[in-house]
Scaffold this motif. Structure first.
Motif, mmCIF file in Angstrom:
data_model
loop_
_atom_site.group_PDB
_atom_site.id
_atom_site.type_symbol
_atom_site.label_atom_id
_atom_site.label_comp_id
_atom_site.label_asym_id
_atom_site.label_seq_id
_atom_site.Cartn_x
_atom_site.Cartn_y
_atom_site.Cartn_z
ATOM 1 N N GLY A 195 0.771 -1.236 0.000
ATOM 2 C CA GLY A 195 0.000 0.000 0.000
ATOM 3 C C GLY A 195 0.796 1.277 0.000
ATOM 4 O O GLY A 195 0.243 2.350 0.276
ATOM 5 N N GLU A 196 2.086 1.192 -0.325
ATOM 6 C CA GLU A 196 2.886 2.417 -0.343
ATOM 7 C C GLU A 196 4.107 2.258 -1.228
ATOM 8 O O GLU A 196 4.514 1.135 -1.554
ATOM 9 N N GLN A 214 1.151 6.795 -0.253
ATOM 10 C CA GLN A 214 0.195 5.704 -0.303
ATOM 11 C C GLN A 214 -0.204 5.468 -1.754
ATOM 12 O O GLN A 214 -0.370 6.416 -2.517
ATOM 13 N N SER A 252 -2.634 2.638 -4.392
ATOM 14 C CA SER A 252 -3.626 1.574 -4.509
ATOM 15 C C SER A 252 -3.800 1.292 -5.988
ATOM 16 O O SER A 252 -3.281 2.043 -6.840
ATOM 17 N N ASN A 302 -2.559 11.548 0.566
ATOM 18 C CA ASN A 302 -1.106 11.748 0.555
ATOM 19 C C ASN A 302 -0.741 13.184 0.917
ATOM 20 O O ASN A 302 0.200 13.423 1.686
#
Length: 270
Positions: free
Chosen positions: A68-69, A78, A80, A148
């Motif tokens: 996830g990062e 981050q 996705s 972010n």
């Protein structure tokens, strides 16, 4: 199961660095723990998470989506499946933008197709006097980018919409973009985890220049006198990008290579 056993088992299926990083994320252990105390037990929830991640990584899913990062310019963003994974080549766009923002008291800049927000956020943090906006057509991407910005303390005005649609009547000193530029059917789209990334952020579904054409055509109406447009593009699109810039009335059209010597960013000014 111990740390060492889990790591050695995973190494049979995935790269050793990936195995180590996934084990650290799943268990909370450090690299030192793995080296000095491989006999440490791996608790059941961590073992289950690690096993799932190894399975997905072995199937080609990018490590950044699993944890996830991802890191970019020394900051952790981050990510996705709603956004592209940051790539170091995009630093060329950042550096060129910062050069053109220097000397301006409060440079206004907009990032088109912001994705996870790495460009807009980096510029806002590295030029604190900048007035920064960012646009993306994806609601999911805007959500990731806002998170972010909040985590990293960047002041960015995020707008949802296609290219210049949310910017009616606004002009900027600098427009930057890393748009979709891979041509439909390009074999690279099937490699290196790209099938897991958002296709609308990778390809325009045409010749790879459609989004660039739209940005170049719309930019003059949203730039201040002397303002700059800078955008990332494919390895074989430098000449076409310069031609589009000149045809739209931009001066000083140029292409900058990345550290590998590959055409990476083109731009020009009014």
């Amino acid at each position: 199961m111990t740390l060492g056993e889990a790591y050695n088992s995973a190494r049979q299926r995935i790269d050793r660095l990936d195995a180590r990083l996934l084990l650290e994320y799943a268990s909370g252990c450090t690299h030192t723990d793995l080296l000095a105390r491989p006999e440490m037990p791996l608790i059941a929830p961590a073992a289950a998470q690690f096993a799932e991640w190894v399975e997905r990584r072995a199937a080609g899913e990018p490590l950044a989506y699993l944890v996830g990062e991802a890191e970019f310019r020394g900051r952790v963003f981050q990510v996705s499946p709603e956004v592209l994974i940051p790539r170091p080549e995009t630093e060329v766009l950042i550096e060129l933008a910062l050069e053109r923002m220097r000397g301006l008291a409060a440079p206004s800049v907009v990032d088109l197709g912001t994705g996870s927000g790495i460009v807009a956020i980096s510029l806002a943090l590295e030029c604190s006097s900048a007035v920064t906006a960012a646009v993306d057509v994806s609601k999911g991407a805007i959500s990731v980018a806002r998170n972010n910005a909040g985590r990293l303390g960047a002041l960015v005005d995020f707008r949802e919409g296609s290219w210049f649609d949310p910017l009616a009547g606004q002009r900027f000193d600098l427009i930057v973009s890393n748009p979709p530029y891979v041509a439909a059917g390009d074999p690279h789209l099937a490699l290196n985890g790209l099938p897991f990334e958002p296709q609308m952020a990778l390809t325009d579904g045409a010749d790879g220049l459609d989004c660039i054409r739209a940005i170049v055509a719309g930019a003059p109406a949203h730039l201040n006198p002397g303002g700059w447009l800078l955008f990332e593009h494919g390895y074989d699109q430098g000449e076409a990008s310069r031609n589009l810039l000149r045809a739209a009335g931009f001066k000083g059209a140029f292409t900058q290579t990345d550290l590998a010597g590959i055409d990476r960013v083109s731009g020009g000014h009014l």
